[in-house]
Write a protein that holds these residues in place. Structure first.
Motif, PDB file in Angstrom:
ATOM      1  N   ASP A  96       0.855  -1.178   0.000  1.00  0.00           N
ATOM      2  CA  ASP A  96       0.000   0.000   0.000  1.00  0.00           C
ATOM      3  C   ASP A  96       0.896   1.233   0.000  1.00  0.00           C
ATOM      4  N   GLU A  97       0.855   1.972  -1.118  1.00  0.00           N
ATOM      5  CA  GLU A  97       1.721   3.148  -1.171  1.00  0.00           C
ATOM      6  C   GLU A  97       1.028   4.379  -0.625  1.00  0.00           C
ATOM      7  N   GLY A  98      -0.270   4.236  -0.353  1.00  0.00           N
ATOM      8  CA  GLY A  98      -1.067   5.404   0.039  1.00  0.00           C
ATOM      9  C   GLY A  98      -1.964   5.725  -1.128  1.00  0.00           C
ATOM     10  N   HIS A  99      -3.270   5.551  -0.963  1.00  0.00           N
ATOM     11  CA  HIS A  99      -4.265   5.628  -2.032  1.00  0.00           C
ATOM     12  C   HIS A  99      -4.111   4.454  -2.995  1.00  0.00           C
ATOM     13  N   VAL A 100      -2.923   4.336  -3.610  1.00  0.00           N
ATOM     14  CA  VAL A 100      -2.731   3.328  -4.656  1.00  0.00           C
ATOM     15  C   VAL A 100      -1.776   2.222  -4.198  1.00  0.00           C
ATOM     16  N   PHE A 101      -1.838   1.115  -4.940  1.00  0.00           N
ATOM     17  CA  PHE A 101      -1.025  -0.049  -4.582  1.00  0.00           C
ATOM     18  C   PHE A 101       0.105  -0.235  -5.582  1.00  0.00           C
ATOM     19  N   HIS A 102       1.161  -0.824  -5.118  1.00  0.00           N
ATOM     20  CA  HIS A 102       2.246  -1.245  -5.994  1.00  0.00           C
ATOM     21  C   HIS A 102       2.181  -2.760  -6.077  1.00  0.00           C
ATOM     22  N   VAL A 103       1.920  -3.283  -7.301  1.00  0.00           N
ATOM     23  CA  VAL A 103       1.703  -4.717  -7.465  1.00  0.00           C
ATOM     24  C   VAL A 103       2.875  -5.342  -8.202  1.00  0.00           C
ATOM     25  N   GLU A 104       3.471  -6.356  -7.596  1.00  0.00           N
ATOM     26  CA  GLU A 104       4.452  -7.163  -8.309  1.00  0.00           C
ATOM     27  C   GLU A 104       3.833  -8.542  -8.483  1.00  0.00           C
ATOM     28  N   MET A 105       3.463  -8.863  -9.711  1.00  0.00           N
ATOM     29  CA  MET A 105       2.797 -10.139  -9.971  1.00  0.00           C
ATOM     30  C   MET A 105       3.822 -11.119 -10.518  1.00  0.00           C
ATOM     31  N   PHE A 106       4.131 -12.113  -9.705  1.00  0.00           N
ATOM     32  CA  PHE A 106       5.071 -13.153 -10.149  1.00  0.00           C
ATOM     33  C   PHE A 106       4.277 -14.241 -10.854  1.00  0.00           C
ATOM     34  N   VAL A 107       4.700 -14.605 -12.067  1.00  0.00           N
ATOM     35  CA  VAL A 107       3.980 -15.661 -12.781  1.00  0.00           C
ATOM     36  C   VAL A 107       4.960 -16.751 -13.215  1.00  0.00           C
ATOM     37  N   VAL A 108       4.525 -17.996 -13.035  1.00  0.00           N
ATOM     38  CA  VAL A 108       5.283 -19.141 -13.541  1.00  0.00           C
ATOM     39  C   VAL A 108       4.546 -19.618 -14.795  1.00  0.00           C
ATOM     40  N   PRO A 109       5.189 -19.501 -15.968  1.00  0.00           N
ATOM     41  CA  PRO A 109       4.487 -19.865 -17.207  1.00  0.00           C
ATOM     42  C   PRO A 109       4.258 -21.382 -17.291  1.00  0.00           C
ATOM     43  N   GLN A 110       3.256 -21.769 -18.074  1.00  0.00           N
ATOM     44  CA  GLN A 110       3.015 -23.182 -18.365  1.00  0.00           C
ATOM     45  C   GLN A 110       4.235 -23.754 -19.098  1.00  0.00           C
ATOM     46  N   GLN A 111       4.432 -25.060 -18.940  1.00  0.00           N
ATOM     47  CA  GLN A 111       5.532 -25.728 -19.636  1.00  0.00           C
ATOM     48  C   GLN A 111       5.446 -25.428 -21.130  1.00  0.00           C
ATOM     49  N   GLY A 112       6.510 -24.908 -21.683  1.00  0.00           N
ATOM     50  CA  GLY A 112       6.585 -24.685 -23.116  1.00  0.00           C
ATOM     51  C   GLY A 112       5.855 -23.455 -23.616  1.00  0.00           C
ATOM     52  N   ALA A 113       5.167 -22.728 -22.709  1.00  0.00           N
ATOM     53  CA  ALA A 113       4.446 -21.530 -23.164  1.00  0.00           C
ATOM     54  C   ALA A 113       5.432 -20.408 -23.436  1.00  0.00           C
ATOM     55  N   ASP A 114       5.115 -19.607 -24.431  1.00  0.00           N
ATOM     56  CA  ASP A 114       5.969 -18.469 -24.760  1.00  0.00           C
ATOM     57  C   ASP A 114       5.585 -17.271 -23.899  1.00  0.00           C
ATOM     58  N   VAL A 115       6.565 -16.723 -23.187  1.00  0.00           N
ATOM     59  CA  VAL A 115       6.282 -15.498 -22.423  1.00  0.00           C
ATOM     60  C   VAL A 115       6.678 -14.317 -23.290  1.00  0.00           C
ATOM     61  N   THR A 116       5.715 -13.779 -24.000  1.00  0.00           N
ATOM     62  CA  THR A 116       6.009 -12.663 -24.897  1.00  0.00           C
ATOM     63  C   THR A 116       5.732 -11.345 -24.189  1.00  0.00           C
ATOM     64  N   VAL A 117       6.298 -10.297 -24.764  1.00  0.00           N
ATOM     65  CA  VAL A 117       6.046  -8.955 -24.227  1.00  0.00           C
ATOM     66  C   VAL A 117       4.551  -8.669 -24.270  1.00  0.00           C
ATOM     67  N   GLY A 118       3.920  -9.086 -25.385  1.00  0.00           N
ATOM     68  CA  GLY A 118       2.480  -8.844 -25.550  1.00  0.00           C
ATOM     69  C   GLY A 118       1.674  -9.482 -24.436  1.00  0.00           C
ATOM     70  N   ARG A 119       2.014 -10.738 -24.061  1.00  0.00           N
ATOM     71  CA  ARG A 119       1.276 -11.427 -23.005  1.00  0.00           C
ATOM     72  C   ARG A 119       1.455 -10.724 -21.659  1.00  0.00           C
ATOM     73  N   CYS A 120       2.681 -10.317 -21.399  1.00  0.00           N
ATOM     74  CA  CYS A 120       2.948  -9.625 -20.121  1.00  0.00           C
ATOM     75  C   CYS A 120       2.195  -8.306 -20.046  1.00  0.00           C
ATOM     76  N   VAL A 121       2.247  -7.550 -21.151  1.00  0.00           N
ATOM     77  CA  VAL A 121       1.548  -6.259 -21.171  1.00  0.00           C
ATOM     78  C   VAL A 121       0.047  -6.482 -21.028  1.00  0.00           C
ATOM     79  N   GLY A 122      -0.442  -7.527 -21.715  1.00  0.00           N
ATOM     80  CA  GLY A 122      -1.870  -7.831 -21.625  1.00  0.00           C
ATOM     81  C   GLY A 122      -2.302  -8.123 -20.198  1.00  0.00           C
TER      82      GLY A 122
END
Lengths: 344, 167
Positions: free
Chosen positions: A277-303
Motif C-alpha cells: 500500500d503506497e497510500g491511495h494506490v497499490f504497488h503490485v508485483e505479480m510473479f507468474v510461472v508460465p506453463q511448460q513450453g508456453a511463450d512469455v512474450t512482451v504482448g502477453r505480459c503487457v496484456g
C-alpha cells in the motif's frame, strides 16, 4: 496508456501521481477536501469559543489543548493530498504516494498524544484529589454559574465532529485514504471528549469533584486505543506490509482479485502477488510461472498487466515478473491459500 | 466497519442522563453543590475567615480585623446568619489552612494575580483598586478549592452589592 498524455496537466490535476482519477473518484477527493476545510473551520471556531469561556477551569483547558491537537490530522490530510498528486519523476520514480503514510503517522501520533494526555492528566487529578473550581459570571445583572455555559459550549461542539467524522469514514474507504480515516477517529475523539466534559461538569455541579476526571479517563482510554491502532497501522504500512483494507482488519480483496486475473491466463501455471500500500494506490508485483513450453512474450505480459490494472483505479503501478518458481513469500498464491483467506 | 452504533447509543444515554440531572438540578438551590458542604455548614453556623494584614483592605492590628474587606465579609455573614471566627496570619499559613479545610474564606487585599490557585478557588473580582506600582488591580478573595456553591454564593453576593451600589 493514457497516463503519459495527461502528464502535462501539472501536479494538481485529477490524479494521484501517475494514476489518473475517474470523475467519480475525483469528486470524492474534492468532497474530502471540503470536509477537511470545514473541519478546520469548526475546530478554529471551537478553539476561540472555548478560550473565551475557559476561565481557570483545568477541564476546559484540557479540552482546549485537545482541540489544538485535532487541527493536526486535517492539516496532514491536506498536505499529504497535495504531495500525493505530484507526478513521478526520475528522482521519485514511485511518485509521492507515501505522503499518505507519513500523514497517517503524524495524525496517529496526534491522536495518541491526545489520549495519553487526557488519561494522564485525569489520573493525576484523581490521585491528588483535585477539586475543580467553577465559579460564576455576571450576565446582564444575573449571576450565572459558569458550568452551564461550559456545558452549552460543549454541547454545541459535539454535532460538528460527529457528522464530519461519520462522513469521512465513508470517503476514507472509497479513497483508501488512511489520513482521512485517522481524522475520522480524531473527530470521534473530539465529540466524545465534548460529551465527557458535559457529563463531568454536570457531575461537578452535583458536588462530585471526581466526575470530570472519571469521565475523561473513560473516553481517554478509548482515544488511546484508537491512537495505538492507527500508530501500528501507519508504521506497518510504511514498512511495506501486505496491502490491507482501510481498517487494517484483513488483507485487501484486490490482492486476491489480481491473482485470479493472472491465474485465468491460459499461459500462466502459477501466480502470486506482492502488493504494498503506497497510500491511495497499490504497488503490485505479480510473479507468474508460465506453463511448460508456453511463450512469455512482451504482448502477453503487457496484456496481463493491463488486465490487472483494469480491475481498479488503485492498481496502476503493476509489474509482471515471469519466474521459474514463485518466491517463498507469495507462494500462497494458489486458490484457497492463506493469503486470500478472509478476503471476500 | 467499527461498532459505532453501540457506542453512540451509550453516549446518547449519557447525554440524556446529563441533561436530566441538569434539569432536575435547575429546580433545586443546591446546584452547583459543595463537595464538602461548606456553604451549608456556614449558613446559620460559623464562618471561619482567615485575614492577613493589608491596609486599607484589612487592618489586623486591633482585636478584630477592620477595613473594607472585613466589613464585606461581616455583611455576607449576616446575610447567611453566620457568626465569624477570625484567624489572623500570613498568606502562606492562611492558604495552607484553607487547603486543609480549616478555613472557609481568606481575605487580605488579594488580587486576580494571586498565585496560590493550587490551594484555593479565587473568586471573581469584586472591586478595582490601585496596586503597589500605581497600576489598577482587581480585588478577589479565596474560598476552599472546588466548593463551588460557596464560591457561587459569594460571587452572587458581590454582584448583589455592586447592583445596590449602582442604584
Amino acid at each position: 496508456m493514457t497516463r503519459r498524455d495527461t502528464r502535462e496537466t501539472g501536479p494538481s490535476g485529477r490524479r494521484f501521481g501517475a494514476t489518473e482519477l475517474s470523475p467519480e473518484i475525483e469528486r470524492v477527493v474534492q468532497q474530502a477536501k471540503r470536509l477537511e476545510w470545514a473541519t478546520l473551520g469548526v475546530i478554529v471556531v471551537t478553539i476561540v469559543l472555548v478560550a473565551i469561556v475557559m476561565g481557570s477551569s483545568q477541564a476546559m483547558r484540557a479540552a482546549w489543548i485537545e482541540d489544538l491537537l485535532s487541527l493536526i490530522p486535517p492539516i496532514a490530510f491536506l498536505v499529504a493530498l497535495r504531495v500525493a498528486r505530484m507526478a513521478p519523476t526520475r528522482a521519485r520514480p514511485y511518485g509521492s504516494h507515501r505522503s499518505v503514510g507519513v500523514g497517517h503517522l503524524v495524525a496517529a501520533v496526534a491522536l495518541s498524544v491526545m489520549g495519553v494526555v487526557l488519561v494522564g492528566d485525569s489520573i493525576l487529578g484523581l490521585v491528588t484529589a483535585e477539586h475543580p473550581p467553577i465559579g460564576t459570571f455576571d450576565l446582564f445583572g444575573h449571576t450565572v454559574w459558569q458550568g452551564w455555559f461550559m456545558m452549552a459550549v460543549m454541547a454545541l461542539s459535539v454535532p460538528g465532529p460527529m457528522i464530519l467524522g461519520h462522513k469521512k469514514l465513508k470517503l476514507a474507504e472509497q479513497l483508501h485514504d488512511r489520513v482521512l480515516y485517522a481524522d475520522a477517529d480524531m473527530n470521534k475523539a473530539d465529540w466524545q471528549t465534548g460529551v465527557a466534559t458535559i457529563v463531568g461538569v454536570a457531575g461537578i455541579g452535583l458536588g462530585w469533584w471526581w466526575a470530570d476526571s472519571a469521565a475523561a479517563i473513560f473516553v481517554g482510554v478509548s482515544i488511546m486505543l484508537d491512537g495505538w491502532k492507527n500508530l501500528k497501522e501507519a508504521v506497518t504500512n510504511l514498512a511495506d506490509r501486505r496491502a490491507a483494507t482501510i481498517d487494517g482488519a484483513r488483507p485487501h480483496p484486490l490482492i486476491d482479485r489480481a491473482e485470479r486475473v493472472a491465474w485465468a491466463e491460459p499461459w500462466v501455471r502459477h501466480a502470486g502477488a506482492r502488493v504494498r500500500d503506497e497510500g491511495h494506490v497499490f504497488h503490485v508485483e505479480m510473479f507468474v510461472v508460465p506453463q511448460q513450453g508456453a511463450d512469455v512474450t512482451v504482448g502477453r505480459c503487457v496484456g496481463l498487466r493491463e488486465a490487472i490494472s483494469a480491475l481498479d483505479w488503485k492498481l496502476e503501478d503493476v509489474v509482471v515478473v515471469p519466474v521459474a518458481e514463485l518466491p517463498e513469500e507469495v507462494r500462497g498464491g494458489t486458490r484457497g491459500d492463506e493469503q486470500s483467506k478472509g478476503s471476500e | 466497519m467499527r461498532a459505532m452504533p453501540a457506542t453512540r447509543r451509550s453516549v446518547l444515554a449519557a447525554v440524556l442522563a446529563a441533561a436530566g440531572t441538569g434539569l432536575a438540578a435547575c429546580t433545586s438551590s443546591g446546584y452547583p453543590a459543595d463537595p464538602d458542604g461548606t456553604l451549608d455548614r456556614v449558613t446559620g453556623g460559623v464562618l471561619r475567615v482567615g485575614a492577613s494584614h493589608h491596609p486599607p483592605y484589612v487592618d489586623a492590628t486591633g482585636p478584630e480585623p477592620r477595613g473594607s474587606e472585613p466589613d464585606l465579609v461581616r455583611a455576607f455573614a449576616a446575610e447567611r446568619n453566620a457568626t465569624i471566627e477570625w484567624t489572623v496570619s500570613g498568606e502562606e499559613a492562611l492558604m495552607t489552612a484553607l487547603k486543609k479545610g480549616d478555613l472557609d474564606l481568606v481575605v487580605g487585599g488579594l488580587t486576580k494575580e494571586f498565585p496560590w490557585t493550587s490551594h484555593g478557588s479565587i473568586t471573581r473580582d469584586y472591586a478595582e483598586a490601585e496596586g503597589p506600582d500605581g497600576e489598577s488591580v482587581k480585588l478577589v478573595m479565596a474560598v476552599p478549592l472546588g466548593e463551588n456553591q460557596m464560591l457561587t454564593a459569594l460571587e452572587a453576593y458581590f454582584d448583589q452589592r455592586a447592583a445596590e451600589e449602582a442604584r
